[in-house]
Scaffold this motif. Structure first.
Motif, PDB file in Angstrom:
ATOM      1  N   GLU A 273       0.658  -1.245   0.001  1.00  0.00           N
ATOM      2  CA  GLU A 273      -0.033   0.117   0.101  1.00  0.00           C
ATOM      3  C   GLU A 273       0.736   1.282  -0.010  1.00  0.00           C
ATOM      4  N   THR A 274       2.119   1.350   0.532  1.00  0.00           N
ATOM      5  CA  THR A 274       2.980   2.467   0.591  1.00  0.00           C
ATOM      6  C   THR A 274       3.510   2.661  -0.914  1.00  0.00           C
ATOM      7  N   LYS A 276       2.029   1.680  -3.688  1.00  0.00           N
ATOM      8  CA  LYS A 276       0.972   2.070  -4.526  1.00  0.00           C
ATOM      9  C   LYS A 276       0.567   3.507  -4.165  1.00  0.00           C
ATOM     10  N   ALA A 277       0.997   4.283  -2.864  1.00  0.00           N
ATOM     11  CA  ALA A 277       0.425   5.309  -2.610  1.00  0.00           C
ATOM     12  C   ALA A 277       1.195   6.616  -3.036  1.00  0.00           C
ATOM     13  N   LYS A 278       2.611   5.853  -3.260  1.00  0.00           N
ATOM     14  CA  LYS A 278       3.713   6.604  -3.961  1.00  0.00           C
ATOM     15  C   LYS A 278       3.622   6.555  -5.672  1.00  0.00           C
TER      16      LYS A 278
END
Length: 314
Positions: A273-274, A276-278
């Motif tokens: 998720e980290t 993907k958020a970036k």
């Protein structure tokens, strides 16, 4: 480092041999009789190491028979040898030149002998390779069946798929028995299964195609399997870091299993998720998950090997 090196250029039919960079060129058939002649030449010249390129299978017979004759052998990457030749200004490519370059490359890189795999390791690898071939064939047959409506042809597909499934079950049973019978493999099997999403076929692939797991650092094992980004920096320029090379059979299954593990493991899920958020591309995330999974498996293998060694020493 070996003092006297014999370079062997291999084809399906012949072995071109040169002892030392400037030694006399010999040619033998790639048969048991020809390899026996090569063995005699090596003993006569007190060869310390025979070096040959990986050729997709043609090297297996000379490799095995030379080791059986107690002559150390190393197998090197043909692409690396070719690039070494070009770096040294050798653009021509003939059997005679290739033998010389192989010796030169081995001397420069201080190549060490590559001991043959044990009979058990060879058997596991053969079973795993065949299981993978049948799995690929099964997918192909199922895809082809979707395009057919004729009942007789459908029956043919059904019969073939049943045979494939039967053989796959037999191979899986043999693989499980082989792993359970080996103390180290049984220990590694239990350790790997602690990661939810890592199952039998993944473990068999790792044990067959990555026997070094647990003996290398996380960085080294990632590079070995082509999931470590390679730096491309120069001066003030920071280049795009790509992955390349490595063991495709291991890398491909890590890509798939990494996606499964991140559904169950909070650490992998947070990592996913980290990234993907970036805004990282899907391919970059997939490679990152594969590397994280491989490093985790390698750490578990290292601990399992150490625990087994301590138990055996007690």
């Amino acid at each position: 480092m070996a003092d006297i090196i014999c370079g062997v250029d291999i084809s399906s039919q012949t072995l071109d041999v040169r002892i030392g960079r400037d030694g006399e060129l010999h040619r033998f058939p790639n048969t048991e009789a020809g390899i026996a002649e090569l063995t005699t030449i090596c003993r006569r010249n007190q060869v310390d190491l025979v070096v040959m390129e990986a050729t997709g299978g043609y090297e297996r017979l000379p490799f095995g028979l030379l080791w059986a004759a107690k002559i150390p052998v190393a197998i090197v990457n043909p692409r690396s040898v070719r690039r070494f030749a070009e770096a040294m200004g050798i653009l021509e490519k003939t059997d005679s030149i290739d033998c010389k370059v192989i010796v030169w490359y081995a001397e420069t890189k201080r190549i060490q002998a590559s001991p043959p795999a044990s009979a058990t390791q060879t058997r596991l690898t053969a079973l795993v390779v065949r299981l993978r071939q049948l799995a690929d064939l099964q997918v192909t047959q199922k895809n082809q069946r979707r395009l057919v409506t004729e009942p007789d042809v459908q029956d043919s597909f059904t019969a073939v798929l049943q045979t494939i499934a039967q053989q796959m079950r037999a191979l899986e049973t043999a693989i499980v028995a082989l792993i359970d019978a080996d103390p180290l493999w049984a220990k590694l099997n239990a350790a790997f299964r602690e990661i939810k999403g890592v199952a039998g076929r993944t473990i068999a692939r790792l044990l067959a195609d990555l026997p070094e797991i647990g003996t290398l650092s996380g960085k080294a094992v990632a590079k070995l399997n082509g999931v470590a980004p390679i730096a491309r920096d120069s001066g003030q320029k920071t280049g795009r870091r790509l992955v390349r090379g490595g063991r495709e059979s291991v890398r491909s299954i890590l890509y798939m299993v990494g996606q499964v593990v991140r559904r169950y493991d909070p650490d992998f899920k947070s990592f996913y998720e980290t990234l993907k958020a970036k805004g990282k591309p899907h391919k970059v995330i997939r490679i990152a998950l594969a590397r994280k999974l491989l490093v985790r498996l390698n750490a578990k293998a290292r601990d399992a090997r150490q625990a087994l060694a301590e138990a055996q020493a007690a």
